[in-house]
Structure formats: C-alpha cells, structure tokens
Design a protein around this motif. Structure first.
Motif, PDB file in Angstrom:
ATOM      1  N   ARG A 483     -63.912  -8.898 -45.340  1.00 40.95           N
ATOM      2  CA  ARG A 483     -63.017  -8.485 -43.898  1.00 40.95           C
ATOM      3  C   ARG A 483     -64.435  -8.299 -43.326  1.00 40.95           C
ATOM      4  O   ARG A 483     -65.817  -7.811 -43.818  1.00 40.95           O
ATOM      5  N   GLU A 486     -64.717  -3.582 -42.087  1.00 39.94           N
ATOM      6  CA  GLU A 486     -62.886  -3.403 -42.524  1.00 39.94           C
ATOM      7  C   GLU A 486     -62.734  -1.665 -41.717  1.00 39.94           C
ATOM      8  O   GLU A 486     -61.694  -0.925 -41.802  1.00 39.94           O
ATOM      9  N   ASP A 586     -54.073  -6.987 -41.139  1.00 37.45           N
ATOM     10  CA  ASP A 586     -53.513  -5.465 -41.271  1.00 37.45           C
ATOM     11  C   ASP A 586     -52.185  -6.029 -40.630  1.00 37.45           C
ATOM     12  O   ASP A 586     -51.120  -5.171 -41.453  1.00 37.45           O
TER      13      ASP A 586
END
Length: 701
Positions: A483, A486, A586
C-alpha cells in the motif's frame, strides 16, 4: 465455412506424402489413419512426386499410409485408379501432351553438370537434384526451349515436366471427370511442388514445417490454414475443422474462441474466470465429446492453437471477414442489442444496413454447428450474439437439442419490444429447447417475451456462475502487494469500459462525497481499472470522453501535491496484477446499471478472505449476484446519485471489525458452483430438455 454434410456427400482429401501424410509422430499418423478408416466416405487422393512403383512399395510396407482411391504421381504427370492400379490414359495423354521424353530431356540438359539425375523410377517426367544457388535463368531457359515446365521444391528437387503437367492440373482434370466441386476438396502439402494444388480455390492446409516459400505463396483467404502442427496432425485438425470427421455429441457455439490471436501469436486469458476459461476447463477436464465453434476474424486463418493453450480442446474456427465482423459485432450487437440488454433503450440504434451482417454470421454459425453435430447432439449456444441460430439450426437439424445461456441480463418485454428486429428474434428464441440465466428475474423476462409465440415454450433454468475459488485463493496467498499510504483508504473498481458499468456515475458520486465531506481529502483514493473495448466499437466513445473529462475535473478540483482522488488505469492488466489490487483495496465498488452476474465481486471477496483481510463489497442492486446474496453486501442504486454517495460513505465509515464481519457474511453466501461443475449442470439441463423423437415433446417445467 465448413462443408455442409446435407449439401453434398462428396469429400475428397488430396494430400502429398513425404512431409505431409508421412510427417509427424507415429501417434499422429495412427490417429489420421484410424479417422479415415472410420470415414470411408472421405475419398483419399495421394498427390506425390513419387512414381507409381514407389507408391506401391510404400503402401505394401507402411501400414499407416491411408488407402488411396486415386494416385496423382510423378509430380502430376501420372494419374492412377488405385482400386485397379490402372492408369487413366485419357487424362495422362492430356497432361503429357508435347512431352519429348526423358531421354531427349536428359540429353538436352547434359551440358549442365550441376543437374544430377535422380536414379529413381519416374514416368512422364525427368527429375534431378539441384542446389538452390545453381537454379538460374540458363537452366530454366534450356527447359523452356524443350517446351517443358519445371518444378523446384525443398531446396533440392528439380523436376522437368510436360508443359501441361503438375499436381494442380492433374487434380483439376480428375475433379472434372469425377464431378467433384471445389468446396468438396481439402488439399494438404508441405513443398512448392504442392503450390498448384492450393491455387484451385479448394480448402487447404499447409502443414507445420513446410517450406516457408509455400506458406508465403498460397492464396490469401479463409480457405487455407497455415498450421504449426506437423504433417498428419495438421491434416487431422483440418478435417475436424471442416466437420468431416466424427461429429461431436456436444457442440459449444460462442462468438469468441477460448484463446486470442493477437500480435501474430495465440494468447490465453490470464484470468481463470469468465465464460472463456470456464468453458475451456469444462470441455477439457470432463471428458466430454465436445467441440467449440467460434469465429476467427480476418483475411487469413491463423495456425492451430498450441495444445498447452487449449488443453487439447477441439476448436473449430469459422472465418469471418473484418468488414462483416464490424457490421455484425460492432454495429448490431453493440449498438442495437446491447443497449436493450442493459436496460438503456434510449441508446438503441436501428442499423438496417448492417442487419444482414448479423443474419449472415448467424447463418454461417448455424451451418458450421450443423456440420459438427452428431445425430441427437447437444448444442450449447451462448449470448445474444447468436440469437438467430436456434431457428436456423432447428430448421435444418430438428434432431439436435439446443440450449442457450445468457451471461448478460435479459431485457424486460417492454424493452425487448423496442429492438427493431424483435419479432424475428422472438421467433428464433422460441425454437430453443432450453434457455439459461444467472437470475430468476431474467428467466421471467424471457418467459414473458416469448409468451404467445408458441404453445411449447423452451424450458428455463437459473444457474448462477461461480469462479474458480481455489485458483484465486492460491494466487492471492502468493502475492505481497504494498500500500502506498496506509492512511488513505483505497476504493477499487475493475471493469471494462462500458456505460452499463456506470463509471461516470461513480466519478460524479466521489466528487459529490468530497464536496459533502471535505475531511475525506487525502484520506480516500478511487482506483478505476477500466480497459477499453476492442478497436472499432464506437458505442462507448461518448462514455470514454465523459469519463476522462470527469476524472480530470475531480482531480483538478481536489488534488494536493502528494495526492489525487482518482487513479484511472485505462488498459488491461494481468490477472496477478488485478489480484494485487484486490488485496490492496479496502472497498470494492460495483455500480452497474445492469449486469449478468459479475465475477469480479466474487474474486475480490475470495482474495480478501483467503488472506484474512477485511473488506467491504458495495454492490449494485442491478448486478445479478446481488439477487443471490440476500442483502449481505452493501447494496446501492446507480440510478439514484444520492444513494451512490450515501452507500460509499457508509462503506468508508465502517470499522475494521465491521468489515471483517461483513466480508465473512458475504463470503458465506457466495456458494456458487465452480466453473466445471456449473458447466456440467448446464449441459445436463439442456440434455434433459431433449425432444422425444417421433412423438410429442416432453412437458416443460
């Protein structure tokens, strides 16, 4: 197009020996020998440079040489009735007219020591060995002074022939004598002395390992296949492609093949999911006696796909010209039919100038499938691209059972009725024995569309398609995506460029969300993986322009030096890269205006679950999969902009614990059949709808 078995019973294989029928592995030759033995209706003509004496010896000593009915020998100077081993004197007289004889030819060419006489039996010709660099105008001129023709092959063999002789000329005379039409002929060869065979306008196959000059000089067009398979294997493949060998008990009709010819080579899809990998896996792993009939677009036929790409799947390609494909697929399928399928009737374009292309491609598919299907076979068609095939096929082959699975949505009767050719399509669909769908509402729409068209409507089945969970999970566990930040939540969509996927709606929703909640600036990023359609489809040009404009506008309005809200990826990615994006995201966002099933949602959930990552699935109420999840996903309605914004905000606001529970519940409800099992179920359902021969149809359920 494959030769229609009902149109003519004549099928003639005309094949060279050395490098062709004698080429390939022993198992390839055995398969071809057995195939021809099972099909005595295929007339075998040997067209060889060998003499009759040499061919006799070969037939005696080699048990795998197919038994010929006719022999064209001596590079086309001899024609023999192989059943009686007698010469056809009338044809040979015409072929050898003006032949001075081997003695005078040798004497006249004695001044060329580079010509080394072949001390083998020969008749009506005079053959030498000659190096390529020694074939010059002086030698050619000397032959022409004799009133003869010549042939040079394999960089070694120089044959002086009667002026009218040659394999192609001999075959033309024999075909005229026997009444064989050109479309009844399949010629096969590997060297330049076979070139005249390919110039007759017949079906042809240049076998793998052939002289490059032969492949370069055969006529360009869909009749001739340039194969990469060796000798006998290439001949067997060509016979099967034409539908001349044993017909199959299962024929799959889909407008696309399971592999793609691109940049001069075959390429397999990288994803294990979707209709192409699903059918390929089912047809190769389940031992079905099946063949896949698909279109190949272009002026020339590509070589046969490599076995590692197809799993030895039998693939029969139907040549379609680029112009016809453009009218059929780019115009009618995408501009007339697709808008109806995805509930956008205002976008339906009437294309009367291109409707004949749709009709002709469907008619060609019906002919092609008929030539491949055994008596009582199961025919499994796919999607709206072949909606006219059921009627055309049933008219010719009432013995076959025809099913059609719709991977797309099926329109409501009111929308279907706005298709310009709605009545013609209804009449064809009513000839189906079975129709399959991912959802019950699509099945109901189909039933309503056909109500009143026939007293005996097709059976209907609902079979939601799953993905290869094991393959996706295994791949996900091997990946280590990183990622970038984050602190920034990643929202992901993976979809082809299509207004039905509502990409512009999502960009506008993100812009509205940032306006309502400016605190999300630098805290959320939307990554849109959105590859374009194939070249030539203009139905999505407006969507592409609006999408690019919307992406630029939201990025210009909200970006900071280290962040921008939308990352637009307008190209194809390998499946491993897509899995990396699943593992990084996500939230997965599906906002389709209409969708058949949607496999990317399943892939996202599977990848996240396999790696114990929480996540959120935001799913359009109009995606087929939504009807099977019983509300486990966060459902959204792209037709209501406020709902898109609200649901996305809800997803971004969920805690880690909430996301973990959410994904666990979605995963638990996502229990669809794996691709191979799904295909087995569908084939069984089509077979169960089989008409009763000579009696009343079975009652429909």
């Amino acid at each position: 197009m494959a030769l229609d078995a009902e149109a003519t019973h004549t099928r003639v294989l005309v094949a060279d020996l050395d490098g062709t029928l004698l080429g390939g592995e022993p198992r390839d030759r055995q398969r071809l020998f057995e195939a021809l033995r099972r099909h005595p209706e295929i007339v075998v003509v040997l067209a060889t440079g060998r003499s009759l004496e040499s061919v006799r010896d070969l037939l005696r000593d080699d048990p795998l040489v197919p038994s010929p009915r006719w022999i064209i020998g001596d590079v086309g100077a001899s024609v023999v009735d192989a059943a009686r081993m007698t010469r056809l004197d009338d044809l040979e007289e015409r072929l050898r007219a003006g032949w001075p004889g081997a003695g005078p030819v040798r004497e006249a060419l004695r001044r060329f020591p580079r010509l080394v006489y072949q001390d083998v039996p020969q008749d009506g010709r005079c053959s030498f060995y000659l190096a390529p660099e020694d074939l010059d105008d002086e030698v050619i001129g000397a032959v022409e002074e004799l009133g003869c023709s010549w042939s040079y092959a394999s960089g070694r063999f120089f044959d002086v022939l009667p002026a009218r002789a040659g394999k192609g000329q001999a075959l033309r005379l024999l075909a005229e004598r026997q009444g064989w039409p050109r479309e009844a002929l399949l010629v096969a060869g590997d060297s330049l002395n076979d070139l005249s065979l390919f110039r007759l306008g017949a079906h042809g196959v240049v076998v793998g390992g052939a002289e490059p000059a032969l492949a370069a000089r055969v006529p360009v067009g869909g009749l001739v296949e340039i194969s990469d398979l060796p000798g006998a294997a290439a001949v067997t493949h060509a016979l099967r492609r034409l539908g001349w060998l044993e017909r199959r008990t299962v024929v799959v009709g889909y407008h696309r093949p399971p592999v793609h010819w691109r940049d001069g080579r075959w390429q397999a899809p990288s994803s294990p999911n979707g209709v192409l990998p699903t059918l390929r896996a089912a047809l190769t792993d389940e031992g079905l006696d099946a063949v896949w009939a698909a279109a190949h677009v272009g002026a020339t036929r590509p070589p046969a796909p490599a076995p590692e790409l197809t799993g030895d799947l039998s693939l029969s390609l139907l040549p379609v010209t680029e112009n016809r494909w453009a009218g059929y697929f780019h115009r009618v399928c995408k501009e007339t039919l697709w808008p109806a399928l995805v509930a956008q009737p205002h976008l339906i374009e009437d294309r009367p100038g291109h409707w004949p292309d749709y009709e002709k491609v469907n008619a060609a598919f019906a002919d092609h499938i008929s030539s491949l299907a055994a008596t009582g076979a199961t025919v499994w068609l796919h999607d709206y691209n072949l909606w006219l095939v059921p009627e055309l096929l049933k008219r010719r082959r009432p013995d076959v059972t025809v099913g059609l699975f719709h991977h797309t949505p099926f329109p409501h009767p009111d929308v279907f009725g706005r298709i310009p050719a709605a009545d013609r399509l209804r009449a064809s669909l009513a000839r189906l024995d079975w129709a399959g769908f991912h959802t019950a509402d699509c099945a109901d729409n189909f039933h309503q569309v056909l109500t009143g068209t026939a007293t005996d409507l097709p059976r209907v089945g609902v079979h939601p398609l799953g993905i290869d969970h094991r393959a996706v999970a295994a791949l996900a566990r091997t990946r280590r995506p990183r990622r970038e930040d984050e602190a920034v939540q990643l929202v992901l969509s993976v979809e082809r460029l299509d207004y039905a996927k509502a990409p512009v709606h999502k960009i506008h929703a993100l812009a509205a969300l940032l306006h309502q909640d400016p605190a999300l600036r630098e805290r959320v990023r939307f990554r849109l993986v959105c590859p374009p359609p194939e070249s030539g489809i203009h139905a999505y040009d407006t969507t592409r322009a609006e999408l690019e404009q919307a992406v630029a506008a939201v990025n210009d309005r909200w970006r900071t030096p280290s962040w921008q809200p939308v990352e637009y990826v307008p190209h194809n990615l390998d499946f491993a890269e897509i899995v990396d994006h699943y593992l990084a995201a996500d939230v997965f966002w599906v906002a389709s205006l209409a969708d058949g099933m949607n496999l990317t949602a399943q892939e996202y959930v599977t990848a996240r679950t396999a790696t114990a990552r929480p996540g959120v699935l935001v799913l359009s109420r109009h995606a087929g999969i939504a009807q099977h999840l019983a509300g486990a996903a966060l459902l959204t309605d792209p037709h209501q902009p406020d709902d898109l914004v609200r649901t996305l905000h809800e997803a971004l606001s969920m805690t880690t614990a909430q996301r973990r529970r959410h994904l666990t519940e979605v995963s638990a409800r996502m229990r669809f059949p794996a691709p191979a099992a799904w295909a087995r179920n569908v084939i069984a359902a089509i077979r169960a709808a089989r008409p009763v021969p000579g009696g009343l149809p079975e009652p429909r359920r």
